[in-house]
Enzyme design. Sequence first.
Site, PDB file in Angstrom:
ATOM      1  CG  ASP A   1      -2.065  -0.888   1.241  1.00  0.00           C
ATOM      2  OD1 ASP A   1      -2.123  -1.671   0.034  1.00  0.00           O
ATOM      3  OD2 ASP A   1      -2.852  -1.062   2.081  1.00  0.00           O
ATOM      4  CG  ASP A   2       0.053   4.013   2.304  1.00  0.00           C
ATOM      5  OD1 ASP A   2      -1.105   3.812   1.895  1.00  0.00           O
ATOM      6  OD2 ASP A   2       0.457   4.266   3.366  1.00  0.00           O
TER       7      ASP A   2
ATOM      8  CG  HIS B   1      -4.338   2.901  -0.594  1.00  0.00           C
ATOM      9  ND1 HIS B   1      -5.240   2.123   0.209  1.00  0.00           N
ATOM     10  CD2 HIS B   1      -3.350   3.256   0.262  1.00  0.00           C
ATOM     11  CE1 HIS B   1      -4.901   2.207   1.498  1.00  0.00           C
ATOM     12  NE2 HIS B   1      -3.712   2.855   1.372  1.00  0.00           N
TER      13      HIS B   1
ATOM     14  CG  HIS C   1      -3.443   7.292   2.157  1.00  0.00           C
ATOM     15  ND1 HIS C   1      -2.853   7.627   3.327  1.00  0.00           N
ATOM     16  CD2 HIS C   1      -3.439   6.158   1.881  1.00  0.00           C
ATOM     17  CE1 HIS C   1      -2.881   6.319   3.773  1.00  0.00           C
ATOM     18  NE2 HIS C   1      -3.245   5.452   2.887  1.00  0.00           N
TER      19      HIS C   1
ATOM     20  CG  HIS D   1       2.188   0.401   4.181  1.00  0.00           C
ATOM     21  ND1 HIS D   1       1.924  -0.350   5.239  1.00  0.00           N
ATOM     22  CD2 HIS D   1       1.109   1.075   4.195  1.00  0.00           C
ATOM     23  CE1 HIS D   1       0.789  -0.337   5.821  1.00  0.00           C
ATOM     24  NE2 HIS D   1       0.060   0.726   5.028  1.00  0.00           N
TER      25      HIS D   1
END
Length: 276
Positions: A89-90, A140, A144, A235
């Site tokens: 993620d991210d 995502h 964010h 991540h």
Amino acid sequence: MDAITLGNERNVLHPRLTRYQLLLAATLGGVVAIAWLTHGAARWWWLTLLCTASGLCLGLGVSFPQWQLFGRSFCRAATPKKMVALTFDDGPDPQNTPALLDLLATRNIRATFFCIGQRVAGQTALVQRMAAEGHEIENHTFRHSPATNLFSVARLREELRLAQAEIQRASGRAPRFFRPPAGLTNPRVFRVIDELALKLAGYTARGLDRRADPPEKIAGRLLAKLQPGAIFLLHDGGVPGPRLLAATRLVLDQLQAAGYRCVRLDELEQEHETNL
Ligand SMILES: [Zn+2]
């Protein structure tokens, strides 16, 4: 949508009701029953107990997609096969992601990246490399924001649409899964992903790699929940690169030793559907 597929159809316990709606109905029923059966101080004690228990369930349901409180989350595939999906993620991150791609390439492994639309916007070449090397790029949100779970339907819709458009522009493929920041969900999130024909991706185990823990501990958290069909969450953005690579190496070594195969989330979903 077919009743057996994951993601958008609301059914968890009942063809049309989510667990959240059942929880609300049960709470309302409980309030009526308490009002009917109790008197005086006992009534207030029971009402306080009921409201506290309902609030606790609601809070935990927001935080844990595995609870499937507001709708279906894909948290693990039903399969006897030793398959695991690695998700990151991210990202994309200009330093971490290329190094991670190098590592995955040496092991011939494809993974799933839940990217932030805004970061995709400035890194088209990197996203094209991810796609060209066979990795899956999913949604995502665009910004964010830590307040995403508080967003209105309109604002959520804008966040998800912007990210969809940016990822499709950069990678040539529109995302099919959405993972909310911090895994927090609510009924509005499910309404918007239904509109956009996205499926909610949860996880079986998180590395909790934003904490200042050694790679062994991060890898250990994932491997403790290793099982066929598991979805692991790490991540590639917002974490120290060397630790990310060390933790990923440890996970890959252990998966290989245990006879597991790493697949993308869409491959894991296909496997899930064939087993239902
Ligand atoms: Zn995130």
